[in-house]
Design an enzyme around this catalytic site. Structure first.
Site, PDB file in Angstrom:
ATOM      1  N   HIS A 148     -52.681 -37.605  81.940  1.00  0.00           N
ATOM      2  CA  HIS A 148     -51.549 -37.442  81.020  1.00  0.00           C
ATOM      3  C   HIS A 148     -50.720 -36.188  81.308  1.00  0.00           C
ATOM      4  O   HIS A 148     -49.520 -36.283  81.588  1.00  0.00           O
ATOM      5  CB  HIS A 148     -52.025 -37.428  79.577  1.00  0.00           C
ATOM      6  CG  HIS A 148     -50.886 -37.474  78.599  1.00  0.00           C
ATOM      7  ND1 HIS A 148     -49.993 -38.532  78.556  1.00  0.00           N
ATOM      8  CD2 HIS A 148     -50.471 -36.597  77.640  1.00  0.00           C
ATOM      9  CE1 HIS A 148     -49.092 -38.305  77.619  1.00  0.00           C
ATOM     10  NE2 HIS A 148     -49.351 -37.135  77.047  1.00  0.00           N
ATOM     11  N   HIS A 179     -46.594 -37.320  79.508  1.00  0.00           N
ATOM     12  CA  HIS A 179     -46.491 -36.108  78.691  1.00  0.00           C
ATOM     13  C   HIS A 179     -45.088 -35.508  78.659  1.00  0.00           C
ATOM     14  O   HIS A 179     -44.535 -35.271  77.592  1.00  0.00           O
ATOM     15  CB  HIS A 179     -47.511 -35.078  79.165  1.00  0.00           C
ATOM     16  CG  HIS A 179     -47.833 -34.031  78.160  1.00  0.00           C
ATOM     17  ND1 HIS A 179     -47.935 -34.285  76.809  1.00  0.00           N
ATOM     18  CD2 HIS A 179     -48.097 -32.698  78.303  1.00  0.00           C
ATOM     19  CE1 HIS A 179     -48.241 -33.175  76.164  1.00  0.00           C
ATOM     20  NE2 HIS A 179     -48.340 -32.200  77.038  1.00  0.00           N
ATOM     21  N   VAL A 180     -44.521 -35.221  79.809  1.00  0.00           N
ATOM     22  CA  VAL A 180     -43.145 -34.726  79.880  1.00  0.00           C
ATOM     23  C   VAL A 180     -42.209 -35.928  79.807  1.00  0.00           C
ATOM     24  O   VAL A 180     -42.304 -36.846  80.617  1.00  0.00           O
ATOM     25  CB  VAL A 180     -42.901 -33.931  81.179  1.00  0.00           C
ATOM     26  CG1 VAL A 180     -41.429 -33.553  81.302  1.00  0.00           C
ATOM     27  CG2 VAL A 180     -43.773 -32.690  81.196  1.00  0.00           C
ATOM     28  N   HIS A 181     -41.283 -35.905  78.872  1.00  0.00           N
ATOM     29  CA  HIS A 181     -40.466 -37.072  78.592  1.00  0.00           C
ATOM     30  C   HIS A 181     -39.247 -37.137  79.510  1.00  0.00           C
ATOM     31  O   HIS A 181     -38.090 -37.004  79.084  1.00  0.00           O
ATOM     32  CB  HIS A 181     -40.046 -37.078  77.126  1.00  0.00           C
ATOM     33  CG  HIS A 181     -41.226 -37.133  76.198  1.00  0.00           C
ATOM     34  ND1 HIS A 181     -41.152 -36.810  74.863  1.00  0.00           N
ATOM     35  CD2 HIS A 181     -42.529 -37.476  76.423  1.00  0.00           C
ATOM     36  CE1 HIS A 181     -42.347 -36.954  74.314  1.00  0.00           C
ATOM     37  NE2 HIS A 181     -43.192 -37.350  75.236  1.00  0.00           N
ATOM     38  N   HIS A 225     -43.607 -28.484  78.213  1.00  0.00           N
ATOM     39  CA  HIS A 225     -45.052 -28.522  78.500  1.00  0.00           C
ATOM     40  C   HIS A 225     -45.424 -27.781  79.784  1.00  0.00           C
ATOM     41  O   HIS A 225     -46.397 -28.148  80.449  1.00  0.00           O
ATOM     42  CB  HIS A 225     -45.546 -29.971  78.582  1.00  0.00           C
ATOM     43  CG  HIS A 225     -45.301 -30.759  77.333  1.00  0.00           C
ATOM     44  ND1 HIS A 225     -45.848 -30.423  76.119  1.00  0.00           N
ATOM     45  CD2 HIS A 225     -44.560 -31.887  77.114  1.00  0.00           C
ATOM     46  CE1 HIS A 225     -45.466 -31.311  75.202  1.00  0.00           C
ATOM     47  NE2 HIS A 225     -44.681 -32.197  75.777  1.00  0.00           N
ATOM     48  N   ASP A 264     -45.970 -42.634  77.834  1.00  0.00           N
ATOM     49  CA  ASP A 264     -45.406 -42.162  76.568  1.00  0.00           C
ATOM     50  C   ASP A 264     -44.543 -43.238  75.916  1.00  0.00           C
ATOM     51  O   ASP A 264     -43.355 -43.059  75.687  1.00  0.00           O
ATOM     52  CB  ASP A 264     -44.605 -40.884  76.801  1.00  0.00           C
ATOM     53  CG  ASP A 264     -45.469 -39.757  77.344  1.00  0.00           C
ATOM     54  OD1 ASP A 264     -45.677 -38.782  76.625  1.00  0.00           O
ATOM     55  OD2 ASP A 264     -45.959 -39.871  78.490  1.00  0.00           O
ATOM     56  N   ASP A 279     -50.398 -41.585  75.665  1.00  0.00           N
ATOM     57  CA  ASP A 279     -49.456 -41.616  74.549  1.00  0.00           C
ATOM     58  C   ASP A 279     -48.969 -43.043  74.314  1.00  0.00           C
ATOM     59  O   ASP A 279     -47.917 -43.452  74.815  1.00  0.00           O
ATOM     60  CB  ASP A 279     -48.288 -40.652  74.766  1.00  0.00           C
ATOM     61  CG  ASP A 279     -48.668 -39.214  74.455  1.00  0.00           C
ATOM     62  OD1 ASP A 279     -49.826 -38.966  74.071  1.00  0.00           O
ATOM     63  OD2 ASP A 279     -47.807 -38.327  74.602  1.00  0.00           O
TER      64      ASP A 279
END
Length: 432
Positions: free
Chosen positions: A293, A330-332, A303, A149, A176
């Site tokens: 991802h 995906h998860v920040h 998410h 990401d 991402d």
């Protein structure tokens, strides 16, 4: 003023459609991001820009770049000394349109065979500037930088600076990339931002949700920009899609899965994965790593459950193949789990790591479930990057480097033992 109207129109269209184009981020709390960095084009139209390299087979590299000029040749000259190009390769080119945006000429040229652990100097399309890269080693040790990401913010610049501060061989990115989200000039800006890094070391990527860029009727299939710009070694690994593929480097088999391609048992991706796993020789590649991802395991509130369907479809395949590590984005935030199979701890399952904290424009996902799951061993919502250094056939060291500080800080680390070396895990396979 070149292409000003199309770019301005693209920006206005994106802003108008933003609520539709962006996937819901849920109710997760996010730390404010730093400002976006837009990297301008400051070379001539015939000069290469957005140069990046990827691995293709055991001894070849694909060089990709873009020119505004359409007459530029798709050639790469290269050699082992600055300015001394004793080899030349010719490749292919493509381009695409997205609404009123027209890309430049996108070049892809495969060069080689190349020697391992060797620095090569090269130029693209017969024009300066000169670039250089170092090929990965043929044997252990090898070091992977892992960043998810990424985006193109001031946090991104911080992450890339921290990655570059210590040498590595290959960068792995579980989706991402640019966060263009249909605003195509941001793909160009991202390519220029990462060029100083991606032109020096191979970048191996897979897609995330921000690469989809679908639009009803006009662009129903998505990934137009991603597939045109970031061509990966899918054909060489028997895949019919750029969204999933595999490659081998220095005793490591790496599988890049597509969270946003079909993955049920009837799908092409599932059938390809079965065939790819069956070909792995653990004596030749004792380490097996998977990137995707949307995480299959996460205790962050962002998410939640988005990777469950894929996990249920494919987890048994990875478990039976004794995959060592699964990286997701995906998860920040950052989170490291124990070895897991089917929501239970097991010494023979993959170790799961979420590393979606490269520097995206949306900020961090600060909220985790409470109380924490016993399967989750370390979790923190900070920007950073990871490093997997595989020392030999049996042992590797994983570390996560937080970059909320001016200097990268090792905040989490663990030693790993390859499942290929644990006899009990293979004896268990024989019993199944």
């Amino acid at each position: 003023m070149e292409k000003l109207f199309p770019r301005a129109f693209s920006l206005l269209l994106t802003l108008f459609l933003f609520p539709y184009l962006l996937h819901s981020q849920g109710d997760s709390s996010r730390q404010p991001p730093r400002p976006l960095i837009f990297t301008p084009h400051n070379r001539s139209d015939s000069d290469p820009q957005q140069v990046h390299i990827t691995l293709v087979g055991s001894d070849h590299i694909r060089v990709s770049w873009i020119t505004e000029a359409k007459h530029t040749q798709s050639i790469v000259e290269y050699g082992k000394a600055p300015g001394a190009y004793n080899s030349v390769s010719t490749g292919e080119h493509t381009s695409y349109k997205y609404f009123f945006y027209s890309s430049g000429k996108i070049h892809h040229v495969k060069i080689g065979p190349l020697e391992p652990s060797t620095t090569y100097y090269y130029r693209c399309g017969g024009s300066n500037p000169e670039f250089s890269f170092r090929t990965p080693p043929q044997q252990f040790p090898i070091e992977f930088a892992v960043v998810g990401d990424l985006g193109q913010t001031e946090w991104t610049a911080s992450t890339l600076a921290h990655v570059e501060s210590k040498d590595y061989d290959v960068l792995l990115l579980p989706g991402d990339l640019s966060y263009a989200d249909t605003q195509q000039p941001l793909w160009d800006s991202f390519g220029r931002l990462v060029e100083p890094y991606a032109s020096r070391r191979p970048w191996m990527v897979t897609q995330g949700n921000h690469e989809i860029e679908t639009f009803p009727i006009l662009y129903p299939h998505g990934f137009t920009a991603y597939n045109a710009r970031w061509l990966m070694a899918h054909e060489e690994s028997g895949s019919d899609s750029n969204l999933y593929y595999s490659f081998e480097v220095a005793g490591t088999h790496i599988i890049m899965l597509g969270s946003y391609a079909e993955f049920d048992k009837k799908s092409s991706q599932y059938k390809w994965l079965v065939a790819d796993l069956a070909k792995i020789d653990r004596k030749k590649t004792p380490w097996v790593i998977v990137l995707l991802h949307a995480p299959w395991y996460s205790t962050n509130t962002a998410h939640q459950g988005e990777g469950d369907s894929m996990r249920k479809a494919m987890e048994e395949l990875l478990y039976n193949a004794r995959v060592d590590v699964v990286f997701a984005g995906h998860v920040h935030a950052y989170e490291r789990f124990t070895r897991i199979y089917n929501n239970k701890e097991t010494q023979c399952g993959p170790l799961y790591v979420t590393i979606g904290d490269g520097g995206n424009r949306e900020g961090l996902a600060l909220s985790f479930n409470s109380p924490p799951s016993p399967l989750s061993l370390f979790r923190e919502a900070s920007f950073g990057h990871g490093r997997l250094r595989i020392l030999n056939q049996t042992h590797a060291h994983w570390s996560w480097h937080r970059n909320n500080d001016s200097n990268a800080v090792v905040a989490d680390q663990v030693w790993l033992e390859s499942l290929s070396s644990i006899k009990a895990c293979w004896d268990l396979n024989e019993e199944l």
